[in-house]
Design a protein around this motif. Structure first.
Motif, short mmCIF file in Angstrom:
data_model
loop_
_atom_site.label_atom_id
_atom_site.label_comp_id
_atom_site.label_asym_id
_atom_site.label_seq_id
_atom_site.Cartn_x
_atom_site.Cartn_y
_atom_site.Cartn_z
N SER A 152 61.99 22.28 36.58
CA SER A 152 62.44 21.10 37.31
C SER A 152 63.92 21.22 37.67
O SER A 152 64.63 22.13 37.20
CB SER A 152 62.21 19.85 36.46
N GLU A 227 55.40 17.64 31.98
CA GLU A 227 56.63 17.55 32.78
C GLU A 227 57.81 18.28 32.16
O GLU A 227 58.79 18.58 32.86
CB GLU A 227 56.98 16.07 33.00
N ASN A 229 60.21 21.20 30.43
CA ASN A 229 60.44 22.64 30.65
C ASN A 229 60.40 23.43 29.35
O ASN A 229 60.02 24.61 29.35
CB ASN A 229 61.80 22.86 31.31
#
Length: 345
Positions: A152, A227, A229
């Protein structure tokens, strides 16, 4: 009465008394189990984390113990097994030894634990097995979803644990601060506990509690894994860590510490990285930054993390291995009975 005694000893003697592994309690547990065994026919008894329950069983049914550690490893390792009364240590060791000898097989989640049974309790290695556990998610995302997982714009760190101190929350917080200092925008989501009041930061989100038995909580935790990392868990004490399996099921690389059975679960460069136990937030931040900044390296680590789940860290593999162990135990029992019959005959 036993619960009151435990509290009394903790308060006055300032030491712990593990009442559920006292010989008297173990005999009471076995007595209840013996009554049930008289009513129903069983071929084998599989007893997860139940050494105390089987230590005084009166049965010739094969018993398979499933554990993630031995008492010798737990003693002075976990907080609840530190500062114990000497009498409690003696009782727990006695129950442990009797339970191990009663077992036809002992299944541990790591070689770290299995070797302790062999080396410190002198258990025959032929009846000791190593079988990793799995992720407690019924429907992890499909591999196609994992393959599309990208880093992200902000490095999202996920901390999952019920004990801020024991799970290394202080180091996770240090990591968040250190990443900002080296120019890596990051955020830390803490799930399962509440940090101390003086540990707050605009980039830290706290979710005190999620219960996977609640559908909405289950979905929320799955979303957090999806979501993030990295799973950042610089744990201080850990026998296995099902949370690592869960993270890998979502293709989430694990950044953790070298303690207990962890280095067997998380393999450097495969499904995450294990740092020395004395590493602090600056070391974690440098590692995370190097992985996060290399898009190709991170993408490969995501895929190999999911591969670790598919190949090793799932309950299907655990079930297959347990089926083989049960079959071996029952076959050995048949052979022993046949040899005994021939000798008598």
């Amino acid at each position: 009465m036993i619960g009151w005694t435990k509290g009394f000893l903790k308060k006055v003697a300032r030491r712990y008394f593990v009442y559920d592994h006292h010989i008297r309690m173990a005999k009471n547990l076995a007595s209840a189990a013996n009554r049930r065994l008289l009513k129903t026919r069983f071929d084998v008894i599989v007893a997860p984390a139940s050494l105390a329950q089987v230590a005084f069983l009166e049965t010739d049914i094969p018993v398979i113990i499933v554990e993630d550690a031995t008492f010798a490893l737990l003693l002075d390792y976990y907080p609840q097994y530190s500062d114990m009364l000497s009498h409690s240590i003696e009782q727990m060791q006695a129950v442990t030894v009797r339970g191990m000898r009663k077992a036809s097989a002992l299944v541990y989640s790591s070689a770290w634990a299995a070797q302790s049974a062999i080396n410190e309790y002198h258990i025959n290695s032929r009846k000791v097995y190593v079988v990793p556990m799995g992720a407690n998610f019924d429907d992890p995302p499909d591999e196609e979803i994992i393959e599309r997982k990208k880093r992200s714009g902000i490095c999202k760190l996920l901390f999952v644990g019920v004990d801020w101190q024991r799970k290394g929350g202080e180091i996770a917080f240090e990591t968040l601060l250190a990443l900002a200092q080296i120019g890596v925008p990051a955020e830390l989501t803490v799930c399962g506990c509440t940090p101390p009041k003086n540990r707050s930061h605009p980039a830290m989100k706290i979710i005190p509690y999620l219960d996977k038995n609640e559908p909405l909580h289950y979905e929320k935790l799955a979303q957090l894994y999806q979501e993030a990392n990295f799973l950042l868990l610089p744990t201080r004490n850990e026998c296995f860590g099902i949370v690592f399996c869960e993270a890998n099921a979502f293709g989430l690389p694990v950044i953790t510490a070298c303690t207990g059975g962890v280095p067997e679960i998380v393999r450097n460069g495969k499904n995450g990285f294990v740092l020395p136990l004395d590493a602090r937030g600056d070391a974690y931040a440098l590692l995370i930054a190097s992985l996060y900044r290399d898009e190709a390296l991170y993408a490969q680590l995501v895929l190999s993390s999911r591969a670790a789940y598919d190949e090793r860290l799932n309950w299907d593999n655990w079930g297959i291995a347990m089926n083989d162990i049960i079959t071996n135990v029952l076959c050995r029992r048949v052979v022993r009975h046949e040899v005994s019959r021939q000798v008598v005959g």
